[in-house]
Design an enzyme around this catalytic site. Structure first.
Site, PDB file in Angstrom:
ATOM      1  N   ASP A 237       3.526 -20.802 -10.537  1.00  0.00           N
ATOM      2  CA  ASP A 237       3.837 -22.185 -10.148  1.00  0.00           C
ATOM      3  C   ASP A 237       5.333 -22.365  -9.900  1.00  0.00           C
ATOM      4  O   ASP A 237       5.749 -23.343  -9.272  1.00  0.00           O
ATOM      5  CB  ASP A 237       3.442 -23.145 -11.277  1.00  0.00           C
ATOM      6  CG  ASP A 237       2.084 -23.776 -11.049  1.00  0.00           C
ATOM      7  OD1 ASP A 237       1.728 -24.017  -9.885  1.00  0.00           O
ATOM      8  OD2 ASP A 237       1.392 -24.040 -12.050  1.00  0.00           O
TER       9      ASP A 237
ATOM     10  N   LYS B 105      -8.515 -23.511  -5.898  1.00  0.00           N
ATOM     11  CA  LYS B 105      -7.578 -22.385  -6.009  1.00  0.00           C
ATOM     12  C   LYS B 105      -8.339 -21.093  -6.319  1.00  0.00           C
ATOM     13  O   LYS B 105      -8.014 -20.029  -5.800  1.00  0.00           O
ATOM     14  CB  LYS B 105      -6.538 -22.670  -7.107  1.00  0.00           C
ATOM     15  CG  LYS B 105      -5.553 -23.783  -6.726  1.00  0.00           C
ATOM     16  CD  LYS B 105      -4.689 -24.216  -7.918  1.00  0.00           C
ATOM     17  CE  LYS B 105      -3.819 -25.420  -7.554  1.00  0.00           C
ATOM     18  NZ  LYS B 105      -3.039 -25.930  -8.684  1.00  0.00           N
TER      19      LYS B 105
ATOM     20  N   GLN C 153      -2.659 -26.019 -15.262  1.00  0.00           N
ATOM     21  CA  GLN C 153      -2.812 -27.166 -14.363  1.00  0.00           C
ATOM     22  C   GLN C 153      -2.199 -28.418 -14.997  1.00  0.00           C
ATOM     23  O   GLN C 153      -2.430 -28.727 -16.167  1.00  0.00           O
ATOM     24  CB  GLN C 153      -4.302 -27.379 -14.041  1.00  0.00           C
ATOM     25  CG  GLN C 153      -4.581 -28.454 -13.015  1.00  0.00           C
ATOM     26  CD  GLN C 153      -4.057 -28.138 -11.609  1.00  0.00           C
ATOM     27  OE1 GLN C 153      -3.790 -26.999 -11.259  1.00  0.00           O
ATOM     28  NE2 GLN C 153      -3.896 -29.162 -10.796  1.00  0.00           N
TER      29      GLN C 153
HETATM   30  N1  GUN Z   1      -1.011 -30.449 -10.535  1.00  0.00           N
HETATM   31  C1  GUN Z   1      -0.825 -30.918  -9.270  1.00  0.00           C
HETATM   32  N2  GUN Z   1      -0.279 -29.968  -8.488  1.00  0.00           N
HETATM   33  C2  GUN Z   1      -0.106 -28.877  -9.272  1.00  0.00           C
HETATM   34  C3  GUN Z   1       0.403 -27.575  -9.024  1.00  0.00           C
HETATM   35  O1  GUN Z   1       0.834 -27.215  -7.925  1.00  0.00           O
HETATM   36  N3  GUN Z   1       0.403 -26.719 -10.090  1.00  0.00           N
HETATM   37  C4  GUN Z   1      -0.045 -27.102 -11.325  1.00  0.00           C
HETATM   38  N4  GUN Z   1       0.014 -26.206 -12.309  1.00  0.00           N
HETATM   39  N5  GUN Z   1      -0.533 -28.303 -11.572  1.00  0.00           N
HETATM   40  C5  GUN Z   1      -0.572 -29.185 -10.548  1.00  0.00           C
END
Ligand code: GUN
Length: 326
Positions: free
Chosen positions: A143, A76, A120
């Site tokens: 998110d 990311k 995350q």
């Molecule tokens: N863990 C797996 N996918 C995601 C996501 O899209 N956002 C976050 N914050 N954690 C994740």
């Protein structure tokens, strides 16, 4: 006479062969679509900066040492830098308490330099995931997991929409997949992917979101296998996000259906002994029946990252416009 029969046999075999080739599902190349979106976002960001908006900044918070999470966050960050979004990762030890994490989030919420916050998931067991998601300021919640953003999404109001379902929506739009009045099945009922996916598919566009207007069924672990197969066979669109290899098989697919595979499973390739990623759909079989299909990897995954960037830009724009309108 013999010659004519032979010719007609050859013709019928070749026709069947061509039909079979043509009947193969169209591949939804999420990787290439996401790359185009990232280019558009780069341009959009350049234009935004000329209006005086500061460079958007995303802070990712990762608690603990989960290797997969570290890799996802690193991806990311690379994607952010590529489009010109500034970013940083705050790495906290697994022993971080919930109070300490809430404190970090509160500081980021107040920091005017930070336009987007991402914690995350999963967080360690001693931390309540819902408390954390709700602690992120609604305007910085890139998110879209905060209860206010989820509530707004459910009410067809403008919001930051979770990246994976938003990415799936963009894929459906890209391929002009008809959704109005069509049957859609979402397999899985996770709060961060399947639930917002089902809400998006059934959205009516009454307020300020675009309608998809599908008839939606959610199947989950308590849906008996026979019923799951029956619902799927009746579906024009299937979105599966479970994490179970081979869950969706050819016999469960209506010819021409659009099959979107959100599952990510790491399995050992018996031929090579190496590990590879596969989805929840039996890809090689299902593609013979479906009209459209996403591969794993290279389908939904890259779209999730692209939509995170989209959300960060959107959050930044809103904060800039709110500051200037006061
Ligand atoms: N863990 C797996 N996918 C995601 C996501 O899209 N956002 C976050 N914050 N954690 C994740």
């Amino acid at each position: 006479m013999w010659r004519r029969s032979l010719e007609s046999l050859v013709f019928s075999i070749s026709r069947r062969y061509v039909a079979k080739e043509c009947n193969m599902a169209q591949l939804i190349d999420g990787k290439s679509i996401a790359q185009d979106i990232r280019k558009q976002l780069t341009q959009e960001l350049k234009e935004l900066l000329t209006t005086g908006c500061p460079v958007p900044h995303l802070t990712a918070v990762i608690v603990g040492e989960d290797e997969a999470s570290k890799k996802y966050v690193a991806n990311k960050m690379v994607a952010c830098r590529e489009v010109g979004i500034s970013c940083e990762t705050k790495k906290l030890p697994a022993s971080t308490t919930q109070e300490e994490l809430l404190d970090v989030i509160a500081k980021l919420n107040k920091d005017p330099q930070v336009s987007g916050i991402l914690v995350q998931l999963p967080v360690p067991d001693h931390i309540n995931e819902r408390t954390i998601c709700n602690a992120v300021h609604v305007d910085k919640d890139v998110d879209g997991f905060n209860e206010q953003n989820m509530g707004r999404l459910a009410l067809d109001m403008d919001s930051l929409v979770p990246a994976t379902p938003l990415g799936v929506k963009r894929l459906l739009e890209h391929f002009n997949i008809e959704t109005l009045g069509r049957n859609a099945v979402v397999v899985g009922r996770s709060k961060n992917v399947s639930l917002p996916m089902a809400i998006l598919l059934s959205s009516d566009g009454r307020y300020n979101t675009k309608a998809l207007d599908a008839t939606v069924t959610i199947c989950h672990r308590h849906t008996p296998p026979k019923e799951l197969a029956r619902y799927c066979r009746n579906a024009d669109i299937i979105v599966v996000a479970v994490g179970k290899v081979g869950l969706i098989t050819k016999d469960m697919i209506k010819p021409g259906a659009c099959v979107i595979d959100v599952g990510i499973n790491r399995i050992k390739d018996e031929k090579t002994g190496t590990f590879k990623l596969v989805g929840d759909v039996d890809f090689d079989e299902v593609r013979q029946v479906a009209g459209h299909i996403t591969p794993v990897p290279g389908g939904v995954g890259p779209m999730t990252v692209a939509m995170l960037l989209h959300n960060t830009l959107k959050a930044s724009k809103k904060q800039f416009s709110d500051r200037n309108s006061c």
